[in-house]
Design a protein around this motif. Structure first.
Motif, PDB file in Angstrom:
ATOM      1  N   PHE A 146       0.889  -1.423  -0.142  1.00 47.63           N
ATOM      2  CA  PHE A 146       0.063  -0.091   0.054  1.00 47.63           C
ATOM      3  C   PHE A 146       0.795   1.270  -0.031  1.00 47.63           C
ATOM      4  N   PRO A 147       0.541   2.327  -0.858  1.00 49.34           N
ATOM      5  CA  PRO A 147       1.462   3.466  -0.642  1.00 49.34           C
ATOM      6  C   PRO A 147       1.059   4.323   0.484  1.00 49.34           C
ATOM      7  N   ALA A 148       1.860   5.009   0.875  1.00 50.37           N
ATOM      8  CA  ALA A 148       2.054   5.528   2.138  1.00 50.37           C
ATOM      9  C   ALA A 148       0.846   6.597   2.055  1.00 50.37           C
ATOM     10  N   GLY A 149       0.118   7.160   1.282  1.00 47.55           N
ATOM     11  CA  GLY A 149      -0.856   8.017   1.293  1.00 47.55           C
ATOM     12  C   GLY A 149      -2.046   7.355   1.711  1.00 47.55           C
ATOM     13  N   LEU A 150      -2.387   6.205   1.418  1.00 41.65           N
ATOM     14  CA  LEU A 150      -3.334   5.266   1.718  1.00 41.65           C
ATOM     15  C   LEU A 150      -3.266   4.553   3.184  1.00 41.65           C
ATOM     16  N   VAL A 151      -2.169   4.582   3.836  1.00 37.49           N
ATOM     17  CA  VAL A 151      -2.102   4.030   5.236  1.00 37.49           C
ATOM     18  C   VAL A 151      -2.364   5.018   6.265  1.00 37.49           C
ATOM     19  N   GLU A 152      -1.979   6.293   6.033  1.00 39.96           N
ATOM     20  CA  GLU A 152      -2.209   7.243   7.235  1.00 39.96           C
ATOM     21  C   GLU A 152      -3.800   7.135   7.642  1.00 39.96           C
ATOM     22  N   GLY A 153      -4.051   7.314   8.779  1.00 41.57           N
ATOM     23  CA  GLY A 153      -5.679   7.284   9.184  1.00 41.57           C
ATOM     24  C   GLY A 153      -6.180   5.953   9.150  1.00 41.57           C
ATOM     25  N   THR A 154      -5.744   4.942   8.661  1.00 35.66           N
ATOM     26  CA  THR A 154      -6.287   3.754   8.830  1.00 35.66           C
ATOM     27  C   THR A 154      -5.587   2.461   9.587  1.00 35.66           C
ATOM     28  N   GLU A 155      -6.022   1.346   9.842  1.00 33.84           N
ATOM     29  CA  GLU A 155      -5.745   0.267  10.576  1.00 33.84           C
ATOM     30  C   GLU A 155      -4.666  -0.313   9.925  1.00 33.84           C
ATOM     31  N   LEU A 156      -4.224   0.054   8.690  1.00 33.51           N
ATOM     32  CA  LEU A 156      -3.482  -1.080   7.960  1.00 33.51           C
ATOM     33  C   LEU A 156      -2.229  -1.452   8.468  1.00 33.51           C
ATOM     34  N   GLY A 157      -1.693  -0.151   9.043  1.00 33.86           N
ATOM     35  CA  GLY A 157      -0.148  -0.518   9.839  1.00 33.86           C
ATOM     36  C   GLY A 157      -0.433  -1.280  11.225  1.00 33.86           C
ATOM     37  N   SER A 158      -1.455  -1.712  11.507  1.00 31.37           N
ATOM     38  CA  SER A 158      -1.644  -2.472  12.729  1.00 31.37           C
ATOM     39  C   SER A 158      -1.026  -4.041  12.579  1.00 31.37           C
ATOM     40  N   ASP A 159      -0.188  -4.422  13.669  1.00 26.28           N
ATOM     41  CA  ASP A 159       0.175  -6.039  13.451  1.00 26.28           C
ATOM     42  C   ASP A 159      -0.750  -6.905  14.003  1.00 26.28           C
ATOM     43  N   ALA A 160      -1.976  -6.341  14.064  1.00 28.53           N
ATOM     44  CA  ALA A 160      -3.052  -7.610  14.601  1.00 28.53           C
ATOM     45  C   ALA A 160      -3.944  -7.755  13.219  1.00 28.53           C
ATOM     46  N   PRO A 161      -4.617  -9.066  13.085  1.00 29.95           N
ATOM     47  CA  PRO A 161      -4.995  -9.172  11.913  1.00 29.95           C
ATOM     48  C   PRO A 161      -6.374  -8.372  11.844  1.00 29.95           C
ATOM     49  N   LEU A 162      -6.846  -7.900  10.562  1.00 33.42           N
ATOM     50  CA  LEU A 162      -7.778  -7.045  10.327  1.00 33.42           C
ATOM     51  C   LEU A 162      -9.084  -7.693  10.493  1.00 33.42           C
TER      52      LEU A 162
END
Length: 242
Positions: A146-162
């Motif tokens: 995922f490009p950085a612009g889509l990650v900010e403000g989401t839970e994509l960076g969490s190391d827990a399963p979505l």
């Protein structure tokens, strides 16, 4: 702080041409302007124009016909079949799926992913890596970028399963909508970390299904590299000849 990286010129030109195909400016079956015309219209160099056209041909928007020029094919076929691996990769609920999340981290964008996401070399992307298992055996390794612009403000960076798919998380928090998917299938030898995750002996190749999820303009929002051990699975498709 998040940094927005402007795509290379050839990617921006390709995106502009895609939008013109989408809005009917370049209708399916028609010829696109010549390289000379595009150079003059956009004020870009010939190598930039050639590279943009090659990108569109590779992704199925255009095709070359001998003696006639470059032809518009239209929007690449939208994936609708529910058994397609691309749909599975986009809609997987990590908290419910058969497998486990094994890695989440920011990485330099792999070369095979950079041009697809419209990013320069060495740009940083978020990678989520999920190992699909059946009866305790690894059957697929899905690395989503995922490009950085889509990650900010989401839970994509969490190391827990979505809970819910990455697509649902992005669409709920960003002003974007996934529109269509392009799949590219190739064979290659896995990288060391990929072979380790799949528990592959040395020299065993993998099938790579590169899943590119785009918005209506053709901009890539997510790229997933689905690796399938060549010694464990067989792909089959049935189609009519008429």
């Amino acid at each position: 702080m998040a940094y927005e990286v402007e795509p290379p010129k050839y990617v921006r030109l390709a995106q502009t041409l895609q939008r013109r195909i989408e809005d009917g400016t370049y209708a399916p079956g028609s010829r696109v302007p010549s390289e000379n015309q595009l150079v003059q219209a956009f004020g870009m160099s010939r190598p930039t124009v050639v590279r943009a056209l090659e990108l569109l041909k590779r992704d199925g928007w255009l095709e070359s016909r001998q003696g006639y020029g470059t032809i518009v094919r239209g929007r690449p076929e939208v994936v609708e079949r529910k058994d397609r691996r691309g749909r599975e990769a986009l809609e997987r609920d990590e908290s419910q799926g058969a497998g486990r999340l094994i890695e989440v981290r920011h990485v330099p964008v792999p070369a095979r992913i950079a041009s697809t996401l419209g990013l320069p070399k060495k740009a940083e992307v978020l990678m989520r890596r999920f190992l699909v298992e059946e009866d305790g055996e690894a059957v697929e390794l899905v690395s989503s970028y995922f490009p950085a612009g889509l990650v900010e403000g989401t839970e994509l960076g969490s190391d827990a399963p979505l809970s819910g798919s990455a697509r649902e998380h992005v669409e709920a928090r960003k002003k974007v909508r996934f529109d269509h998917v392009i799949e590219r299938v190739s064979a290659r030898l896995p990288e060391a970390s990929e072979a380790e995750a799949l528990d592959l002996p040395d020299g065993v190749p993998v099938l790579s299904v590169l899943v590119v999820a785009c918005d209506a303009s053709g901009r890539s929002l997510q790229v997933s590299d689905v690796l399938i051990p060549a010694d464990r699975q067989e792909l089959e498709d049935t189609y009519r000849l008429n």
